[in-house]
Design an enzyme around this catalytic site. Structure first.
Site, mmCIF file in Angstrom:
data_model
loop_
_atom_site.group_PDB
_atom_site.id
_atom_site.type_symbol
_atom_site.label_atom_id
_atom_site.label_comp_id
_atom_site.label_asym_id
_atom_site.label_seq_id
_atom_site.Cartn_x
_atom_site.Cartn_y
_atom_site.Cartn_z
ATOM 1 N N HIS A 78 116.798 78.839 -22.133
ATOM 2 C CA HIS A 78 116.808 77.523 -21.493
ATOM 3 C C HIS A 78 118.257 77.175 -21.152
ATOM 4 O O HIS A 78 119.190 77.619 -21.805
ATOM 5 C CB HIS A 78 116.224 76.511 -22.485
ATOM 6 C CG HIS A 78 115.956 75.157 -21.949
ATOM 7 N ND1 HIS A 78 116.964 74.233 -21.733
ATOM 8 C CD2 HIS A 78 114.800 74.532 -21.596
ATOM 9 C CE1 HIS A 78 116.433 73.102 -21.280
ATOM 10 N NE2 HIS A 78 115.129 73.262 -21.187
ATOM 11 N N LYS A 137 108.883 68.357 -29.169
ATOM 12 C CA LYS A 137 108.138 69.594 -28.909
ATOM 13 C C LYS A 137 107.115 69.883 -30.002
ATOM 14 O O LYS A 137 106.282 70.776 -29.839
ATOM 15 C CB LYS A 137 109.104 70.785 -28.822
ATOM 16 C CG LYS A 137 110.228 70.647 -27.821
ATOM 17 C CD LYS A 137 109.772 70.769 -26.386
ATOM 18 C CE LYS A 137 110.985 70.870 -25.471
ATOM 19 N NZ LYS A 137 110.606 71.003 -24.052
ATOM 20 N N CYS A 167 114.013 74.884 -16.228
ATOM 21 C CA CYS A 167 115.340 74.915 -16.861
ATOM 22 C C CYS A 167 115.698 76.337 -17.289
ATOM 23 O O CYS A 167 116.281 76.551 -18.363
ATOM 24 C CB CYS A 167 115.409 73.955 -18.043
ATOM 25 S SG CYS A 167 115.390 72.217 -17.566
ATOM 26 N N ASP A 215 117.400 79.188 -30.713
ATOM 27 C CA ASP A 215 116.735 78.017 -30.151
ATOM 28 C C ASP A 215 115.252 78.116 -30.493
ATOM 29 O O ASP A 215 114.527 78.943 -29.950
ATOM 30 C CB ASP A 215 116.943 77.996 -28.632
ATOM 31 C CG ASP A 215 116.162 76.897 -27.922
ATOM 32 O OD1 ASP A 215 115.450 76.119 -28.602
ATOM 33 O OD2 ASP A 215 116.252 76.815 -26.678
ATOM 34 N N GLN A 255 110.543 75.971 -28.802
ATOM 35 C CA GLN A 255 109.186 76.333 -28.428
ATOM 36 C C GLN A 255 108.425 77.026 -29.554
ATOM 37 O O GLN A 255 107.259 77.388 -29.384
ATOM 38 C CB GLN A 255 109.202 77.239 -27.187
ATOM 39 C CG GLN A 255 109.732 76.580 -25.941
ATOM 40 C CD GLN A 255 108.898 75.404 -25.485
ATOM 41 O OE1 GLN A 255 107.686 75.375 -25.675
ATOM 42 N NE2 GLN A 255 109.535 74.418 -24.864
#
Length: 455
Positions: free
Chosen positions: A172, A275, A413, A249, A252
């Site tokens: 991202h 999220k 993104c 990251d 998700q």
């Protein structure tokens, strides 16, 4: 920024579809005909049917899903952008504002004391949720983007000209731009980790790049655009063997997978509350204590200090040192409720349910024909990326919205990823714990009508 050699992605003509206009002429993509999962409309969703009652009970906790859009029931397939919120999250935030509203850590009165206790309880919840060693390793931020910026800025003094930073090509923008800014400040060099022909991180290329002895390796746990899952524990182990600091990251991943930062063994792990069925405006930075303690604070001022005079200021200790100013208190309370929701609902059975639902969605898209799927694997999580024949993704999205279908269209993104796939953009359908077979069937019916109209 150093560019990697373009990868040739597996392709095969898809049914009667023309080449997608969202990609450059001659570009090769992973199409539905070559995607690894079963390409049959005879997919049997056994677990989906078995868990229908459980799913109905979960959906009942999300008030927003009961609404109609232009006479159509809302079909929400945009969870990767933001998840909807269960009633318990809404209730906890309302309770804070109606009964406990006060700033934390800063007063002797009862409202502040209650707020502080409840705020710090969430930090302990997160320590347990992530399996961190210490509560001080949990830093509250405003989201994944701020978390990564906090780390990237904080490492400025630790990098020198020519130092290498490796970044996942599928990352991202929030896990790209802060590192580019760090490189500008320090003279470091960005090198992207390429994908293989199956839209997965190229392990051989990664190992070759690690020979450069990078200072930082920035990875995504799950691709927000494709849903592909990285073997982060393995990737982190390889990076640490070369002396690199690692950041993952997890934005998700947290709503779909149990997270164990000790097992992953990364230096930093970041995600956003919205999220994972929590509120917007709150996020988390986990860091190994020594790694966190070495960061130069991005923000300074109140809350993070030990002593201030006009001669000099002394910063406080973790976690306060990295939490300057008034925090998002109500949002932290909501995040605590979201953690409770995820811990109670995201059972192994529900994880299997989500996996089967995504495979059902992939199978239905293949059966429709004239659809290009990108990186669609059986073990993906939460997301299917696709284009309808030679139609622009935005046109498809608008026509679906007119039938009550909410999904995302664009570059998600992830412009470098789209460039590597030679795409201008694509449609993305993403599911959550509240999604069900009726959502997929409604979406496919709507997409079939869009296909009939446009092709």
């Amino acid at each position: 920024m150093t560019q990697s050699t373009p990868t040739t992605f597996t392709t095969e003509p898809v049914s009667t579809a023309a080449d997608s206009p969202s990609r450059a002429d001659g570009a090769l993509t992973t199409s539905l005909a070559t995607a690894p999962a079963a390409a049959s409309s005879g997919f049997e969703p056994s677990l989906i049917n078995e868990e229908a009652a459980t799913n109905a009970a979960i959906r009942a906790q999300f008030p927003i899903l009961k609404q109609m859009l232009d006479g159509n029931p809302l079909c929400y397939l945009d969870t990767a952008a933001t998840s909807q919120k269960p009633q318990q999250v809404l209730d906890v935030m309302a309770l804070f504002y109606t009964e406990d509203n006060a700033n934390v850590h800063r007063a002797a009165h009862q409202l502040s004391a209650r707020s502080t206790v409840n705020y710090e309880k969430v930090r302990v919840q997160l320590q347990q949720f992530l399996k961190a060693k210490r509560r001080e390793e949990i830093i509250f931020t405003h989201g994944t983007t701020e978390s990564i910026n906090l780390v990237a800025f904080g490492l400025t003094a630790q990098l020198r000209t020519g130092d290498v930073i490796l970044i996942d090509t599928a990352a991202h923008h929030a896990n790209i731009v802060p590192w580019q800014e760090l490189a500008k400040r320090t003279g470091a060099v960005i090198k992207p980790i390429p994908l293989d022909e199956h839209c997965r991180l190229d392990l051989h290329a990664y190992q070759a790049l690690l020979e450069l002895k990078p200072k930082i390796v920035a990875l995504c746990h799950v691709s927000n655009a494709l849903g592909t899952v990285n073997p982060v524990a393995q990737l982190v182990q390889l990076a640490k063997a070369q002396g690199a600091l690692t950041l993952v990251d997890g934005a998700q991943a947290v709503a779909h997978l149990p997270i164990d930062v000790g097992h992953i063994d990364c230096d930093f792990y970041v995600f956003s509350g919205h999220k994972m069925y929590g509120p917007t405006g709150v996020g988390v930075l986990y860091g190994r204590f020594d790694a966190l303690d070495s960061l130069t604070p991005l923000l300074t001022g109140g809350e993070m200090i030990k002593h201030v005079s006009f001669a000099a200021s002394e910063f406080g200790s973790l976690p306060n040192r990295l939490e300057a100013g008034t925090p998002p208190i109500a949002e932290v309370m909501g995040l605590g409720a979201a953690i409770e929701f995820v811990q109670s609902q995201l059972t192994p059975q529900m994880q299997a349910y989500e996996a089967e639902l995504l495979q059902y969605l992939q199978a239905q898209l293949r059966a429709l024909g004239d659809v290009h799927l990108y990186g669609a694997w059986d073990d993906n999580i939460g997301v299917v990326a696709f284009n309808l024949a030679n139609e622009h993704h935005q046109d498809v999205g608008i026509l679906l919205d007119q039938q009550g279908i909410a999904l995302r269209c664009g570059h998600h993104c992830a412009m470098p990823l789209m460039q590597s796939l030679q795409l201008k953009g694509c449609c993305r359908a993403s599911i959550g714990i509240y999604s069900n077979k009726a959502d997929i069937d409604s979406f496919m019916s709507a997409l079939a009508s869009v296909k009939a109209l446009l092709l």
